[in-house]
Design a protein around this motif. Sequence first.
Motif, PDB file in Angstrom:
ATOM      1  N   GLY A  14      10.603   7.617   4.562  1.00 47.63           N
ATOM      2  CA  GLY A  14       9.601   8.679   4.432  1.00 47.63           C
ATOM      3  C   GLY A  14       8.803   8.549   3.155  1.00 47.63           C
ATOM      4  O   GLY A  14       8.588   9.532   2.439  1.00 47.63           O
ATOM      5  N   SER A  15       8.328   7.339   2.860  1.00 49.81           N
ATOM      6  CA  SER A  15       7.713   7.080   1.551  1.00 49.81           C
ATOM      7  C   SER A  15       6.227   6.736   1.620  1.00 49.81           C
ATOM      8  O   SER A  15       5.703   6.057   0.747  1.00 49.81           O
ATOM      9  N   SER A  16       5.553   7.224   2.646  1.00 49.83           N
ATOM     10  CA  SER A  16       4.112   6.999   2.728  1.00 49.83           C
ATOM     11  C   SER A  16       3.326   8.087   1.997  1.00 49.83           C
ATOM     12  O   SER A  16       2.112   7.981   1.835  1.00 49.83           O
ATOM     13  N   ILE A  19       7.125  13.131  -2.001  1.00 48.56           N
ATOM     14  CA  ILE A  19       8.316  12.826  -2.790  1.00 48.56           C
ATOM     15  C   ILE A  19       8.762  11.378  -2.600  1.00 48.56           C
ATOM     16  O   ILE A  19       9.053  10.667  -3.560  1.00 48.56           O
ATOM     17  N   GLY A  20       8.824  10.936  -1.358  1.00 47.20           N
ATOM     18  CA  GLY A  20       9.276   9.574  -1.083  1.00 47.20           C
ATOM     19  C   GLY A  20       8.409   8.520  -1.734  1.00 47.20           C
ATOM     20  O   GLY A  20       8.908   7.549  -2.304  1.00 47.20           O
ATOM     21  N   LEU A  21       7.098   8.713  -1.659  1.00 45.88           N
ATOM     22  CA  LEU A  21       6.166   7.769  -2.276  1.00 45.88           C
ATOM     23  C   LEU A  21       6.354   7.730  -3.781  1.00 45.88           C
ATOM     24  O   LEU A  21       6.363   6.657  -4.394  1.00 45.88           O
ATOM     25  N   ARG A  22       6.520   8.890  -4.388  1.00 45.83           N
ATOM     26  CA  ARG A  22       6.678   8.938  -5.852  1.00 45.83           C
ATOM     27  C   ARG A  22       7.986   8.286  -6.290  1.00 45.83           C
ATOM     28  O   ARG A  22       8.040   7.642  -7.343  1.00 45.83           O
ATOM     29  N   ILE A  23       9.041   8.422  -5.482  1.00 42.01           N
ATOM     30  CA  ILE A  23      10.297   7.750  -5.800  1.00 42.01           C
ATOM     31  C   ILE A  23      10.109   6.242  -5.752  1.00 42.01           C
ATOM     32  O   ILE A  23      10.564   5.508  -6.639  1.00 42.01           O
ATOM     33  N   THR A  37       8.766   3.053   3.913  1.00 41.41           N
ATOM     34  CA  THR A  37       8.702   3.249   5.360  1.00 41.41           C
ATOM     35  C   THR A  37       7.919   4.509   5.675  1.00 41.41           C
ATOM     36  O   THR A  37       7.812   5.422   4.852  1.00 41.41           O
ATOM     37  N   GLY A  38       7.385   4.556   6.896  1.00 45.42           N
ATOM     38  CA  GLY A  38       6.664   5.746   7.344  1.00 45.42           C
ATOM     39  C   GLY A  38       6.280   5.601   8.799  1.00 45.42           C
ATOM     40  O   GLY A  38       6.148   4.492   9.318  1.00 45.42           O
ATOM     41  N   GLN A  47      -0.802   2.842   1.536  1.00 44.75           N
ATOM     42  CA  GLN A  47       0.058   2.898   0.355  1.00 44.75           C
ATOM     43  C   GLN A  47       0.611   1.521   0.002  1.00 44.75           C
ATOM     44  O   GLN A  47       0.741   1.188  -1.181  1.00 44.75           O
ATOM     45  N   PHE A  48       0.921   0.721   1.021  1.00 44.28           N
ATOM     46  CA  PHE A  48       1.407  -0.631   0.741  1.00 44.28           C
ATOM     47  C   PHE A  48       0.351  -1.444  -0.004  1.00 44.28           C
ATOM     48  O   PHE A  48       0.653  -2.123  -0.992  1.00 44.28           O
ATOM     49  N   LYS A  49      -0.885  -1.401   0.453  1.00 45.55           N
ATOM     50  CA  LYS A  49      -1.957  -2.161  -0.193  1.00 45.55           C
ATOM     51  C   LYS A  49      -2.145  -1.725  -1.642  1.00 45.55           C
ATOM     52  O   LYS A  49      -2.335  -2.566  -2.533  1.00 45.55           O
ATOM     53  N   ARG A  50      -2.060  -0.430  -1.875  1.00 47.41           N
ATOM     54  CA  ARG A  50      -2.216   0.095  -3.241  1.00 47.41           C
ATOM     55  C   ARG A  50      -1.070  -0.372  -4.136  1.00 47.41           C
ATOM     56  O   ARG A  50      -1.284  -0.830  -5.268  1.00 47.41           O
TER      57      ARG A  50
END
Length: 255
Positions: A14-16, A19-23, A37-38, A47-50
Amino acid sequence: MNLNLRNKNFIVSGSSKGIGLRIAENLLNEGARVIITGRSKKQIKIQFKRLNFRHGLKVSYVEGDIRNQSVLKKINNIIKKKWKHLDGIVANAGAIKDKSNSFTSEKDFYWYQENNFLPSFKFVNFFLNEIKKTQGSIVFISSIASLKDLGAPFGYASSKLSLNFYSKLLANRVAEYNVKVNNIVPGNIYFKSGNWDKKIKKNSKKIKKMIKNKVPLRRFGKPEEIADLATFLLSSKSGFITGSEIVIDGGQIIK
């Protein structure tokens, strides 16, 4: 603080966004390698490209629902082919229905168990043997709705309560392998396009009043405040912390 995460490997579900992205960002900034993942193909690619622009080969991604074995196998293939070992996982995936029925609704109850508890349950269990091999760490992300009646849908609160109990049970069962399992219980965390952002757009005055009256610190929490604790719990600096349920809510449940 130097958390010594270089050459460490983590998965954050859940990181797209939020909270998940920031972790995931925190872990990458500490020198770790991370799989994000998302379920949204568009969002996870953005988000992956960034992140790839800043961190290169240290970040990978898998799109899809982690309840599906095929998605978990894709993640595992990255670990086997690129990393060779796994040091920690963050179980952050979940969902909220736009509309929930009364607290007596069996349909809602099962929907939330299926979409909140089971994703984390299946995700953690799939990679548990890999974590045992490295004496790694597991972090669950729950909610203060599991600790107190705050008006959240009963199904949502019960699914997070299931997560709380499973976290403690698992911590006890895997301690013999020197695996740490901890549970972060956030309060109201604001981020763009998140649940609270949507509520503010619908009724800003009501939400601001609720925060002022119900949260002693009188503000929303930030994803980075959850991420900082999660990163610490995944590091060797928290070596004697396991089975903990740590609330980050600005004091809301003590009122």
